[in-house]
Design a protein around this motif. Structure first.
Motif, PDB file in Angstrom:
ATOM      1  N   LYS A  19      31.826  44.077  36.943  1.00 51.92           N
ATOM      2  CA  LYS A  19      32.424  45.106  36.094  1.00 51.92           C
ATOM      3  C   LYS A  19      32.339  46.466  36.765  1.00 51.92           C
ATOM      4  N   SER A  20      33.394  47.243  36.647  1.00 50.01           N
ATOM      5  CA  SER A  20      33.416  48.595  37.195  1.00 50.01           C
ATOM      6  C   SER A  20      32.333  49.447  36.545  1.00 50.01           C
ATOM      7  N   SER A  21      31.700  50.283  37.342  1.00 55.47           N
ATOM      8  CA  SER A  21      30.675  51.184  36.800  1.00 55.47           C
ATOM      9  C   SER A  21      31.297  52.231  35.884  1.00 55.47           C
ATOM     10  N   ASN A  29      39.628  52.180  30.410  1.00 55.51           N
ATOM     11  CA  ASN A  29      39.826  51.744  31.790  1.00 55.51           C
ATOM     12  C   ASN A  29      38.757  50.729  32.191  1.00 55.51           C
ATOM     13  N   CYS A  30      38.712  49.612  31.508  1.00 55.89           N
ATOM     14  CA  CYS A  30      37.674  48.612  31.746  1.00 55.89           C
ATOM     15  C   CYS A  30      38.218  47.496  32.621  1.00 55.89           C
ATOM     16  N   VAL A  31      37.733  47.429  33.845  1.00 57.87           N
ATOM     17  CA  VAL A  31      38.204  46.392  34.761  1.00 57.87           C
ATOM     18  C   VAL A  31      37.039  45.645  35.382  1.00 57.87           C
ATOM     19  N   GLU A  32      37.337  44.405  35.763  1.00 59.08           N
ATOM     20  CA  GLU A  32      36.391  43.572  36.478  1.00 59.08           C
ATOM     21  C   GLU A  32      37.111  43.012  37.700  1.00 59.08           C
ATOM     22  N   VAL A  33      36.356  42.754  38.753  1.00 56.40           N
ATOM     23  CA  VAL A  33      36.923  42.203  39.978  1.00 56.40           C
ATOM     24  C   VAL A  33      36.071  41.015  40.416  1.00 56.40           C
ATOM     25  N   ALA A  34      36.733  40.021  41.004  1.00 52.93           N
ATOM     26  CA  ALA A  34      36.029  38.850  41.541  1.00 52.93           C
ATOM     27  C   ALA A  34      36.630  38.515  42.902  1.00 52.93           C
ATOM     28  N   ASP A  44      41.133  42.720  32.859  1.00 57.16           N
ATOM     29  CA  ASP A  44      40.667  43.667  31.846  1.00 57.16           C
ATOM     30  C   ASP A  44      39.370  43.115  31.267  1.00 57.16           C
ATOM     31  N   SER A  45      38.266  43.839  31.428  1.00 60.90           N
ATOM     32  CA  SER A  45      36.979  43.324  30.964  1.00 60.90           C
ATOM     33  C   SER A  45      36.899  43.216  29.442  1.00 60.90           C
TER      34      SER A  45
END
Length: 74
Positions: A19-21, A29-34, A44-45
């Motif tokens: 999850k983005s800090s 603006n909630c994003v996650e990356v894998a 979108d987290s």
């Protein structure tokens, strides 16, 4: 869940999402990356069961480079 796109076969069930800090309960603006093998997935987290965007390593590198260079600054 497995996705095939851009010549990549991506198994999202193996994803370790980060999850983005900058994400938080009072933020839109909630994003996650894998990072999964040769692919990068972004979602979108707030909606972890929703769709994920899939990028190749070259696409991700171009995005990160543009962000570092200020290409997306308002």
């Amino acid at each position: 869940m497995e996705i095939e796109t851009k010549g990549l076969r991506v198994d999202l069930s193996r994803a370790a999402w980060r999850k983005s800090s900058a994400s938080g309960p009072n933020c839109d603006n909630c994003v996650e990356v894998a990072f999964i093998d040769d692919a990068i997935a972004v979602r979108d987290s707030k909606n972890p069961d929703g769709p994920a965007l899939i990028f190749t390593q070259a696409e991700w590198d171009a995005f990160v480079g543009g962000a570092k260079d200020g290409e997306f600054d308002l």
